[in-house]
Write a protein that holds these residues in place. Structure first.
Motif: not given
Length: 398
Positions: A29-33, A38-40, A63-74
């Motif tokens: 999953f890759e999520v754009t917010v 907030p960065a944290d 988990t937040r990526t350096p580009e500001g997206r959030y990702t996880a694998s399942l």
């Protein structure tokens, strides 16, 4: 030539070892917010699968990526049916559409190959400027709210939603049976439901007005962050030990010793056990069954929908088998045939519960109704579709 002969013999006789087992496909999953997040911030996927927290507001942490997206694998077996939403750790921070309105559940059925799912959150429920949700637009009939109800037995306050039958105001001398239901925010009000509402208000209104069920009062008890603890009668020592559990008896004391007296004082109820019911789904079905056994002096109409029989090594089945005396309860138990594809609830476990009840004296078709629903998943929409049948069985028209 000798070297070539030896090489061919060795290569041809090298053991190949056992065939590698096929790997379980993974979903990434890759999520754009939205801007302003907030960065944290912690970002989660919460949904109808154990890995997604069983709708507890958290579940799979991204988990937040350096580009500001959030990702996880399942890892998920092929054919798994998911329903889920993105949150920042609670339903007060769930994703909304650009106008701040409720979104339908996101859905996914996994295939036989690994895949990537890209999502975009338009805004958060608590984002400044989001319009406040209004219950009046989605609730049918006469509804009362009890806000911030406290308890001596439970640490958190909670809201209560009360649906009154159509003739309540017109018949001031009439008293009504009561059905208490868990996960109250999902029952009637789309603005508070986190995974779709049951339309309990519309269904009850139609069935009462058409004379198919007895006029009744329905009390929806909102859950809290302690849902796993309050809806389970024992701690799970296996796969779900990290979720805690085992506080159902304290939750039962809240219902019996605090909430029911408040409802009986505030509304014209019939207070006897034969007129008082308890219903819920999933863990709500589990705690309904447990409290139906331990609090049969209060609740004798039980709606046990898609119960989490698996919990704590099928502890609820053991408790039914260990009953010394059969309560005078009328019980509805159901399960969808496709629930195991998105949760731990299975037809096999539901049958174990049914068989244990029959062995202790309940009679199918008389004081026990067991239903397997073809094609039904472990979702709010599935429970909404069969709530009318449950209501007809537990509260038949006199």
């Amino acid at each position: 030539m000798l070297w070539l002969t030896v090489c061919l013999w060795v290569c041809g006789n090298t053991p190949t070892g056992p065939a590698l087992a096929p790997q379980t496909p993974r979903v990434t999953f890759e999520v754009t917010v939205p801007s302003g997040t907030p960065a944290d911030a912690e970002v989660w996927l919460s949904g109808n699968h154990a890995a997604l927290g069983q709708w507890n507001g958290t579940g799979l942490k991204l988990t937040r990526t350096p580009e500001g997206r959030y990702t996880a694998s399942l890892p998920l077996p092929a054919g798994t049916a998911l329903e889920y939403k993105v949150t920042r750790g609670s339903w007060g921070t769930v994703e909304k559409d650009a106008a701040g309105q409720e979104l339908p559940n996101r859905t996914l059925r996994t295939g036989s190959r690994s895949e990537r799912v890209s999502l975009s959150v338009a805004r958060w429920a608590d984002q400044p400027g989001a319009p406040p949700a209004s219950a009046s637009a989605s609730v049918t009939g006469t509804v009362r709210y009890l806000r911030g109800v406290t308890s001596r037995h439970l640490p958190r306050t909670r809201d209560i939603i009360v649906w009154l039958p159509p003739d309540y105001d017109a018949n001031p001398k009439r008293r009504y049976p009561v059905l208490y239901m868990h996960d109250g925010q999902n029952l009637m009000d789309a603005s508070t439901s986190f995974s779709g509402e049951w339309h309990v208000d519309e269904t009850a209104q139609q069935l009462v007005r058409s004379g198919q069920v007895e006029p009744l009062i329905i009390v929806g008890v909102y859950n809290t962050e302690d849902r796993f603890a309050e809806y389970t009668q024992a701690r799970d020592t296996g796969e779900y030990a990290h979720l805690g559990g085992g506080n159902a008896d304290a939750y039962g004391r809240f219902l019996v010793e605090e909430l029911k007296p408040l409802i009986d004082k505030s509304f014209r109820t019939r207070t006897d056990a034969k007129s008082t019911g308890l219903a819920g789904s999933s863990l709500g079905g589990l705690v309904t069954m447990h409290l139906g056994l331990t609090r049969s002096d209060t609740f004798q109409r039980l709606g046990v929908m898609s119960p989490s029989v698996f919990w704590a090594n099928r502890d609820i089945v053991t408790r039914v088998k260990g009953l010394r005396k059969k309560p005078s309860s009328r019980i509805w138990v159901d399960i969808g045939t496709e629930e195991s594809k998105g949760s731990q609830e299975t037809v096999e476990d539901a049958r174990l519960l049914r068989d244990a009840l029959v062995a202790r004296g309940w009679k199918p078709g008389k004081d026990l109704q067991y239903v397997e629903v073809p094609g039904a998943f472990h979702t709010e929409s599935a429970w909404a579709e069969r709530f009318d049948d449950l209501l007809r069985y537990l509260y038949p028209a006199p």
